[in-house]
Write an enzyme that holds these catalytic residues in place. Structure first.
Site, PDB file in Angstrom:
ATOM      1  N   GLU A 249      68.746  43.886  61.569  1.00 47.45           N
ATOM      2  CA  GLU A 249      70.118  44.268  61.220  1.00 47.45           C
ATOM      3  C   GLU A 249      70.561  43.414  60.020  1.00 47.45           C
ATOM      4  O   GLU A 249      70.844  42.223  60.178  1.00 47.45           O
ATOM      5  CB  GLU A 249      71.018  44.050  62.441  1.00 47.45           C
ATOM      6  CG  GLU A 249      72.504  44.195  62.179  1.00 47.45           C
ATOM      7  CD  GLU A 249      72.886  45.436  61.383  1.00 47.45           C
ATOM      8  OE1 GLU A 249      72.606  46.565  61.828  1.00 47.45           O
ATOM      9  OE2 GLU A 249      73.468  45.279  60.290  1.00 47.45           O
TER      10      GLU A 249
ATOM     11  N   CYS B 177      61.339  50.484  51.705  1.00 47.59           N
ATOM     12  CA  CYS B 177      62.139  50.186  52.888  1.00 47.59           C
ATOM     13  C   CYS B 177      61.812  48.752  53.297  1.00 47.59           C
ATOM     14  O   CYS B 177      60.674  48.461  53.671  1.00 47.59           O
ATOM     15  CB  CYS B 177      61.736  51.196  53.957  1.00 47.59           C
ATOM     16  SG  CYS B 177      62.579  50.993  55.508  1.00 47.59           S
TER      17      CYS B 177
ATOM     18  N   CYS C 267      61.055  55.741  59.986  1.00 43.05           N
ATOM     19  CA  CYS C 267      62.235  55.018  60.434  1.00 43.05           C
ATOM     20  C   CYS C 267      62.173  54.684  61.906  1.00 43.05           C
ATOM     21  O   CYS C 267      61.906  55.543  62.734  1.00 43.05           O
ATOM     22  CB  CYS C 267      63.461  55.914  60.268  1.00 43.05           C
ATOM     23  SG  CYS C 267      64.332  55.616  58.790  1.00 43.05           S
TER      24      CYS C 267
ATOM     25  N   ASN D  16      61.898  59.956  65.482  1.00 39.29           N
ATOM     26  CA  ASN D  16      60.479  59.598  65.402  1.00 39.29           C
ATOM     27  C   ASN D  16      60.058  58.930  66.701  1.00 39.29           C
ATOM     28  O   ASN D  16      60.525  57.829  66.998  1.00 39.29           O
ATOM     29  CB  ASN D  16      60.239  58.620  64.237  1.00 39.29           C
ATOM     30  CG  ASN D  16      60.501  59.286  62.904  1.00 39.29           C
ATOM     31  OD1 ASN D  16      59.947  60.335  62.609  1.00 39.29           O
ATOM     32  ND2 ASN D  16      61.369  58.690  62.098  1.00 39.29           N
TER      33      ASN D  16
ATOM     34  N   CYS E 234      64.874  42.319  66.219  1.00 40.07           N
ATOM     35  CA  CYS E 234      66.310  42.633  66.105  1.00 40.07           C
ATOM     36  C   CYS E 234      66.996  42.178  67.378  1.00 40.07           C
ATOM     37  O   CYS E 234      66.410  42.247  68.455  1.00 40.07           O
ATOM     38  CB  CYS E 234      66.495  44.143  65.909  1.00 40.07           C
ATOM     39  SG  CYS E 234      68.181  44.633  65.479  1.00 40.07           S
TER      40      CYS E 234
ATOM     41  N   SER F 155      71.661  49.477  55.217  1.00 42.63           N
ATOM     42  CA  SER F 155      71.968  50.274  56.407  1.00 42.63           C
ATOM     43  C   SER F 155      72.357  49.364  57.555  1.00 42.63           C
ATOM     44  O   SER F 155      71.688  48.374  57.837  1.00 42.63           O
ATOM     45  CB  SER F 155      70.719  51.087  56.791  1.00 42.63           C
ATOM     46  OG  SER F 155      70.936  51.753  58.021  1.00 42.63           O
TER      47      SER F 155
ATOM     48  N   CYS G 143      65.152  53.095  69.189  1.00 44.19           N
ATOM     49  CA  CYS G 143      64.490  52.365  68.097  1.00 44.19           C
ATOM     50  C   CYS G 143      63.411  51.427  68.621  1.00 44.19           C
ATOM     51  O   CYS G 143      63.661  50.637  69.531  1.00 44.19           O
ATOM     52  CB  CYS G 143      65.547  51.571  67.321  1.00 44.19           C
ATOM     53  SG  CYS G 143      64.845  50.480  66.064  1.00 44.19           S
TER      54      CYS G 143
ATOM     55  N   GLU H  72      57.207  43.829  58.133  1.00 47.33           N
ATOM     56  CA  GLU H  72      56.708  45.137  57.708  1.00 47.33           C
ATOM     57  C   GLU H  72      57.598  45.707  56.621  1.00 47.33           C
ATOM     58  O   GLU H  72      58.818  45.621  56.693  1.00 47.33           O
ATOM     59  CB  GLU H  72      56.657  46.080  58.904  1.00 47.33           C
ATOM     60  CG  GLU H  72      55.543  45.686  59.857  1.00 47.33           C
ATOM     61  CD  GLU H  72      55.340  46.739  60.933  1.00 47.33           C
ATOM     62  OE1 GLU H  72      54.295  47.399  60.909  1.00 47.33           O
ATOM     63  OE2 GLU H  72      56.217  46.887  61.783  1.00 47.33           O
TER      64      GLU H  72
ATOM     65  N   SER I 215      74.537  53.785  60.517  1.00 49.03           N
ATOM     66  CA  SER I 215      73.777  54.470  61.570  1.00 49.03           C
ATOM     67  C   SER I 215      74.752  54.917  62.641  1.00 49.03           C
ATOM     68  O   SER I 215      75.085  54.147  63.539  1.00 49.03           O
ATOM     69  CB  SER I 215      72.739  53.507  62.157  1.00 49.03           C
ATOM     70  OG  SER I 215      71.842  53.124  61.143  1.00 49.03           O
ATOM     71  N   LEU I 216      75.214  56.144  62.525  1.00 49.39           N
ATOM     72  CA  LEU I 216      76.291  56.606  63.411  1.00 49.39           C
ATOM     73  C   LEU I 216      75.730  57.170  64.720  1.00 49.39           C
ATOM     74  O   LEU I 216      76.010  56.670  65.798  1.00 49.39           O
ATOM     75  CB  LEU I 216      77.136  57.648  62.673  1.00 49.39           C
ATOM     76  CG  LEU I 216      78.428  58.030  63.373  1.00 49.39           C
ATOM     77  CD1 LEU I 216      79.375  56.856  63.506  1.00 49.39           C
ATOM     78  CD2 LEU I 216      79.112  59.188  62.625  1.00 49.39           C
ATOM     79  N   HIS I 217      74.983  58.248  64.628  1.00 55.63           N
ATOM     80  CA  HIS I 217      74.205  58.821  65.747  1.00 55.63           C
ATOM     81  C   HIS I 217      75.007  59.456  66.882  1.00 55.63           C
ATOM     82  O   HIS I 217      74.436  60.173  67.710  1.00 55.63           O
ATOM     83  CB  HIS I 217      73.234  57.805  66.347  1.00 55.63           C
ATOM     84  CG  HIS I 217      72.368  57.123  65.342  1.00 55.63           C
ATOM     85  ND1 HIS I 217      71.743  57.780  64.309  1.00 55.63           N
ATOM     86  CD2 HIS I 217      72.021  55.817  65.204  1.00 55.63           C
ATOM     87  CE1 HIS I 217      71.040  56.916  63.585  1.00 55.63           C
ATOM     88  NE2 HIS I 217      71.204  55.732  64.093  1.00 55.63           N
TER      89      HIS I 217
ATOM     90  N   CYS J  88      69.188  49.289  70.221  1.00 54.15           N
ATOM     91  CA  CYS J  88      69.438  50.725  70.159  1.00 54.15           C
ATOM     92  C   CYS J  88      68.306  51.411  70.936  1.00 54.15           C
ATOM     93  O   CYS J  88      67.136  51.069  70.746  1.00 54.15           O
ATOM     94  CB  CYS J  88      69.502  51.187  68.713  1.00 54.15           C
ATOM     95  SG  CYS J  88      70.747  50.270  67.777  1.00 54.15           S
TER      96      CYS J  88
HETATM   97  N1  SAH Z   1      69.418  47.904  61.713  1.00 54.10           N
HETATM   98  C1  SAH Z   1      69.821  48.762  60.676  1.00 54.10           C
HETATM   99  C2  SAH Z   1      68.728  49.111  59.700  1.00 54.10           C
HETATM  100  C3  SAH Z   1      67.350  49.374  60.249  1.00 54.10           C
HETATM  101  S1  SAH Z   1      67.125  50.860  61.145  1.00 54.10           S
HETATM  102  C4  SAH Z   1      70.431  50.030  61.262  1.00 54.10           C
HETATM  103  O1  SAH Z   1      70.343  50.234  62.461  1.00 54.10           O
HETATM  104  O2  SAH Z   1      71.022  50.775  60.499  1.00 54.10           O
HETATM  105  C5  SAH Z   1      67.051  52.123  59.898  1.00 54.10           C
HETATM  106  C6  SAH Z   1      67.441  53.514  60.383  1.00 54.10           C
HETATM  107  O3  SAH Z   1      66.430  54.060  61.246  1.00 54.10           O
HETATM  108  C7  SAH Z   1      68.712  53.516  61.193  1.00 54.10           C
HETATM  109  O4  SAH Z   1      69.538  54.574  60.819  1.00 54.10           O
HETATM  110  C8  SAH Z   1      68.197  53.717  62.586  1.00 54.10           C
HETATM  111  O5  SAH Z   1      69.191  54.225  63.409  1.00 54.10           O
HETATM  112  C9  SAH Z   1      67.054  54.667  62.358  1.00 54.10           C
HETATM  113  N2  SAH Z   1      66.101  54.763  63.468  1.00 54.10           N
HETATM  114  C10 SAH Z   1      65.764  53.798  64.342  1.00 54.10           C
HETATM  115  N3  SAH Z   1      64.844  54.258  65.223  1.00 54.10           N
HETATM  116  C11 SAH Z   1      64.579  55.535  64.885  1.00 54.10           C
HETATM  117  C12 SAH Z   1      63.684  56.528  65.391  1.00 54.10           C
HETATM  118  N4  SAH Z   1      62.857  56.254  66.412  1.00 54.10           N
HETATM  119  N5  SAH Z   1      63.670  57.733  64.806  1.00 54.10           N
HETATM  120  C13 SAH Z   1      64.480  57.988  63.743  1.00 54.10           C
HETATM  121  N6  SAH Z   1      65.321  57.093  63.213  1.00 54.10           N
HETATM  122  C14 SAH Z   1      65.387  55.869  63.769  1.00 54.10           C
HETATM  123 FE1  SF4 Z   2      68.170  46.983  65.333  1.00 54.56          FE
HETATM  124 FE2  SF4 Z   2      68.742  49.007  63.613  1.00 54.56          FE
HETATM  125 FE3  SF4 Z   2      66.810  49.274  65.469  1.00 54.56          FE
HETATM  126 FE4  SF4 Z   2      69.362  49.222  66.227  1.00 54.56          FE
HETATM  127  S1  SF4 Z   2      68.370  50.787  64.927  1.00 54.56           S
HETATM  128  S2  SF4 Z   2      67.673  48.108  67.214  1.00 54.56           S
HETATM  129  S3  SF4 Z   2      70.209  47.740  64.788  1.00 54.56           S
HETATM  130  S4  SF4 Z   2      66.798  47.834  63.768  1.00 54.56           S
END
Ligand code: SAH
Ligand code: SF4
Length: 385
Positions: A190, A127, A363, A320, A134, A221, A141, A113, A243-245, A138
């Site tokens: 990733e 994007c 995202c 999201n 993956c 990222s 996600c 995608e 991606s700190l969070h 997380c």
């Molecule tokens: N794996 C990498 C890149 C893909 S994710 C990473 O984790 O950075 C891209 C971004 O979307 C990351 O910052 C991730 O934390 C964020 N993301 C994932 N799921 C999300 C969601 N449901 N709502 C908002 N952001 C999200």
């Molecule tokens: Fe993988 Fe990035 Fe999603 Fe974490 S946020 S599960 S590293 S795609």
């Protein structure tokens, strides 16, 4: 004892190998492929490759016949052995906000995608995905709920850019007023677990004689694969997003389980050492706003403390939701309060408005139907094609 010899297999003609696709090869691979096939003599390779490269990566042609500066005999020889075909587009969706999403199939069970978002970056950002699925999980996600199917190749990453430009009608590469001005590796997967392919793809899309996207407009990222940060910077000179969070290990261990392996202190040290980091080349911290989880004013102050001294931008991402997701997005007022604390501390902290929500393109919402199939099944499927 009688033995029956089954000849049915032996009589079946072996499937011809698929022709090599030239459109996702690096310059070095393209040179080696053409010389090896005997289409181009080694001493003329440089000039020929330069010509071909421009047709493929600058003009975006998908047919050797269109290469009018190349003699007919060579065009025919190329067409007999190679292809420039784009992958199959299984689905194309356009959101009411202009966001476009493609589901691209590059092989049996391999669905990728990618999402184009107008009005992001200088003009519009694509994007791209670096893996199908993956390995990380997380908890917020959607991709994280899907097992890794496999790493994408550099060619499959470049193909996402080519498909987007086909759709935007953006060939040959415009010098200015581009619609596709930025690339972000924020789709599925990733990227730092697939650095070779990501670096190869960045070499191709940043080449000045081709798509010519500046490396400073390409952002990778990561969820924090700490040992790969320096290699990423050295090999690609791409912009970094983290991606700190969460600002403490207990919470980050839960949200981004990779934190158990590389904790916040180790991650921050690697970020400070990122090659080329400066006020002109800041790292972006991504912070997803989860209601009641990481969105208090105390969290905002902890975030300010954590990033102190690092040339940084902070991106607040409203969570999201996806079907079955275990969190809710923070209230708007809470997000604004959080952003105000960051702003007072001197950090521009744009709140990333969700785009393409109606087509599940925001995202973290990407999850393809591709399932992990056993290698043996994949081989059978490939043979049947
Ligand atoms: N794996 C990498 C890149 C893909 S994710 C990473 O984790 O950075 C891209 C971004 O979307 C990351 O910052 C991730 O934390 C964020 N993301 C994932 N799921 C999300 C969601 N449901 N709502 C908002 N952001 C999200
Ligand atoms: Fe993988 Fe990035 Fe999603 Fe974490 S946020 S599960 S590293 S795609």
């Amino acid at each position: 004892m009688s033995v029956t010899l089954d000849l049915s297999r032996a009589t079946k003609a072996p499937a011809a190998p698929a022709p090599v696709n030239l459109s996702g090869l690096t310059r070095a691979q393209l040179t080696a492929t053409l010389v090896e096939a005997g289409v181009v003599p080694a001493d003329k390779a440089r000039m020929r490759v330069a010509q071909l490269w421009r047709w493929i990566q600058h003009f975006g042609v998908t047919d050797f016949e269109a290469m009018t500066s190349i003699d007919k005999a060579t065009r025919t020889a190329l067409a007999e052995r190679f292809t420039l075909a784009r992958p199959e587009i299984v689905e194309r969706q356009v959101s009411n906000d202009g966001t476009r999403k493609w589901l691209i199939r590059t092989g049996p069970g391999i669905e990728i995608e990618s999402v184009f978002i107008p009005g992001v970056g200088r003009a519009g950002a694509l994007c791209v995905s670096s893996q199908v699925g993956c390995t990380l999980n997380c908890t917020f996600c959607h991709t994280g709920t899907q097992a890794l199917v496999r790493n994408l190749t550099a060619a499959e990453i470049v193909a996402q850019v080519q498909v987007c430009r086909d759709d935007l009608g953006e060939w040959p590469s415009p010098k200015e007023d581009r619609q596709l001005s930025n690339i972000v590796f924020m789709g599925m997967g990733e990227p730092l677990y697939n650095l070779d392919a990501v670096a190869g793809a960045i070499d191709i899309i940043s080449d000045g004689e081709g798509i010519a996207l500046s490396r400073r407009r390409i952002t990778v990222s990561t969820s924090g694969v700490t040992p790969e940060l320096t290699p990423l910077g050295e090999r690609t000179q791409a912009m970094l997003a983290i991606s700190l969070h969460a600002t403490n290990d207990a919470l980050r261990d839960e949200l981004v389980p990779l934190n158990k392996k590389y904790d916040i202190a180790a991650l921050m040290a690697a970020i400070r050492a990122y090659p080329g980091l400066s006020n002109a080349r800041r790292v972006t911290f991504e912070y997803v706003m989860l209601k009641g989880v990481n969105d208090s004013p105390a969290d905002a102050r902890a975030l300010v403390n954590l990033v102190q001294g690092i040339p940084a931008k902070i991106n607040l991402i409203p969570f999201n939701p996806w079907p079955g997701s275990p969190y809710e997005c923070s209230d708007w007022g809470t997000i604004e309060t959080f952003a105000a604390i960051l702003n007072r501390a001197g950090y521009a902290s744009p709140i990333r408005t969700p785009r393409g929500r109606d087509i599940l393109a925001a995202c973290g919402q990407l999850k393809s139907e591709s399932e992990k199939v056993r290698a043996s099944t994949r081989r059978k499927l490939a043979a049947a094609e």
